[in-house]
Enzyme design. Sequence first.
Site, PDB file in Angstrom:
ATOM      1  N   ALA A  33       0.848  -1.193   0.000  1.00  0.00           N
ATOM      2  CA  ALA A  33       0.000   0.000   0.000  1.00  0.00           C
ATOM      3  C   ALA A  33       0.882   1.240   0.000  1.00  0.00           C
ATOM      4  CB  ALA A  33      -0.898  -0.020   1.230  1.00  0.00           C
ATOM      5  N   ASN A  34       0.304   2.408   0.121  1.00  0.00           N
ATOM      6  CA  ASN A  34       1.075   3.643   0.271  1.00  0.00           C
ATOM      7  C   ASN A  34       0.306   4.583   1.191  1.00  0.00           C
ATOM      8  OD1 ASN A  34      -0.612   5.553  -1.408  1.00  0.00           O
ATOM      9  ND2 ASN A  34      -0.187   3.955  -2.920  1.00  0.00           N
ATOM     10  N   ARG A  35       0.889   5.735   1.480  1.00  0.00           N
ATOM     11  CA  ARG A  35       0.363   6.616   2.524  1.00  0.00           C
ATOM     12  C   ARG A  35      -0.749   7.563   2.067  1.00  0.00           C
ATOM     13  NH1 ARG A  35       3.612   6.044   6.896  1.00  0.00           N
ATOM     14  NH2 ARG A  35       5.800   5.516   6.499  1.00  0.00           N
TER      15      ARG A  35
END
Length: 224
Positions: A33-35
């Site tokens: 995932a990412n932020r």
Amino acid sequence: IEAALAEGPLKGRRVLVTSGPTHEPIDPVRYIANRSSGAQGTAIAEALRDLGAEVVFVTGPADAPRPTGVEVIEVETAREMRAAVLAALPVAAAVFAAAVADWRLASENGSKIKKQAGKLPVLEFAENPDILAEVAQMTEGRPGLVVGFAAETDDVVANATAKRARKGCDWIVANDVSPATGIMGGSENAVVLISGEGNEDWPRMGKRAVAARLAARIAAALGD
Ligand code: CTP
Ligand code: CA
């Protein structure tokens, strides 16, 4: 009903917004995932809605509450996002605010990867489709205005300018997401709007203000 009653400069115009992260499964219990919180994309969808647009909002699994008064399409992976975007066309304008994962696993594990003492898993990656580039380079049915985002940590304007040329989009909204700026995951944004008519430095402001200003620019560009 809200959309049908809306008045404003974008009344009756269909627009697309992508938003949020994508999740790329590793196995049934883990993912990459990412932020991205989805806050900026959500604010853009709301701002376009408030100008009367009929908004299609394609979102990955974001924390931000979903906008109301728009068509929400929930996806998980980059490939699902691409399919949803292509299915939403044609649109007058498309804004790609999503933080799409650049890579997915070359082959997904149908079963949970088990820990084995002294043995580390090696993950092999494959490149995800570049949704913005694909839509920007369509020869038939291309949206009249294609807007990308460029989250950079170094040489923001140079990188974003090159990105705009490489992908073929009309505008790029560039922002500096270096940890020192505190932008990533925060409620403010400081952007440079890069178009064919030069670069505009917008002062640091709330994400809703960035969205309102961008939506007004889109309405002006589409005319009425
Ligand atoms: N984008 C997309 N599909 C992808 C990757 C990115 O649609 N697979 C879109 C994003 O929504 C954004 C723009 O392309 O509008 C730029 O994304 P970014 O990650 O900054 O660009 P990349 O080309 O992936 O370059 P890098 O991550 O190496 O900086
Ligand atoms: Ca990327």
